[in-house]
Scaffold this motif. Sequence first.
Motif, mmCIF file in Angstrom:
data_model
loop_
_atom_site.group_PDB
_atom_site.id
_atom_site.type_symbol
_atom_site.label_atom_id
_atom_site.label_comp_id
_atom_site.label_asym_id
_atom_site.label_seq_id
_atom_site.Cartn_x
_atom_site.Cartn_y
_atom_site.Cartn_z
ATOM 1 N N ASN A 73 0.802 -1.668 0.020
ATOM 2 C CA ASN A 73 0.401 -0.520 0.164
ATOM 3 C C ASN A 73 1.462 1.510 0.429
ATOM 4 O O ASN A 73 0.244 2.492 0.646
ATOM 5 N N MET A 74 1.836 1.699 -0.171
ATOM 6 C CA MET A 74 2.738 2.334 -0.547
ATOM 7 C C MET A 74 2.499 2.623 -2.551
ATOM 8 O O MET A 74 1.529 2.639 -3.001
ATOM 9 N N THR A 75 3.322 4.288 -1.890
ATOM 10 C CA THR A 75 3.085 5.054 -3.886
ATOM 11 C C THR A 75 3.519 4.418 -4.545
ATOM 12 O O THR A 75 4.850 3.972 -4.240
ATOM 13 N N PRO A 76 2.272 4.050 -5.418
ATOM 14 C CA PRO A 76 3.828 3.184 -6.279
ATOM 15 C C PRO A 76 5.191 3.857 -7.218
ATOM 16 O O PRO A 76 4.988 5.176 -7.570
ATOM 17 N N GLY A 77 6.691 3.480 -7.034
ATOM 18 C CA GLY A 77 7.090 4.419 -7.444
ATOM 19 C C GLY A 77 7.938 5.252 -6.023
ATOM 20 O O GLY A 77 9.652 5.674 -6.146
ATOM 21 N N ALA A 126 9.073 0.525 -4.074
ATOM 22 C CA ALA A 126 7.708 1.117 -4.601
ATOM 23 C C ALA A 126 7.539 0.923 -5.533
ATOM 24 O O ALA A 126 7.779 1.338 -6.504
ATOM 25 N N ASN A 127 7.184 -0.690 -6.548
ATOM 26 C CA ASN A 127 6.412 -1.368 -7.653
ATOM 27 C C ASN A 127 5.293 -0.711 -8.218
ATOM 28 O O ASN A 127 4.866 0.266 -6.810
ATOM 29 N N ASP A 128 5.297 -0.721 -8.778
ATOM 30 C CA ASP A 128 3.880 -0.670 -9.786
ATOM 31 C C ASP A 128 3.204 -0.573 -8.779
ATOM 32 O O ASP A 128 1.830 -0.112 -8.324
#
Length: 185
Positions: A73-77, A126-128
């Motif tokens: 649940n991180m911001t992607p990227g 973080a990934n996509d």
Amino acid sequence: MKKMMLASALLCGSALAMTGCQSTEGQLKTGNPLNQPVLKSTLKAVDGSNQEVGQIFLRPVDGGVQVYGKLMNMTPGSTVALHIHETGSCADMGKAAGGHFNPDNKPHAHPDDMNGHAGDLPNLTANDNGVATINYVNKKISAAEAGKYSVYRRAFIVHASADDYTSQPAGASGDRIACGIIEKN
Ligand SMILES: [Cu+2]
Ligand SMILES: [Zn+2]
């Protein structure tokens, strides 16, 4: 034949198969021969939502402690900092965890720098899908339950931005966004 070998392999993992599986008995006698994680932490958001954001495990390996797991649940990227902080409390939006775990009174540094905080760890990206993983051997901490370098009952803190590995005392990594106390697994 193939089926029998499979059945045999499965039995070796069960408590009933003490014979014919020579390693099983030894594994039960010694402390942690399989290098299973001995400590773990469930990290939760400190914004009041208490949302679970991931789990991190610790296990002793040659020359250090492997720190591994993932945040979700991180911001992607996005790239965020992760550290072990000295106090095992996530109260007051994570501030109660105190500063970086630093048993030898060193400066903040890149985690590979042996002259840095024991609690310093690499940044995570973080990934996509918003998943960020860590798999790092920390050579300055112990997974034992006690002792100067023990991280038991200390806390992981995730910050809102990346650690520059230089700024004092905490790498200019921004607000605390998630926290987890390090418990026995
Ligand atoms: Cu931190
Ligand atoms: Zn530090």
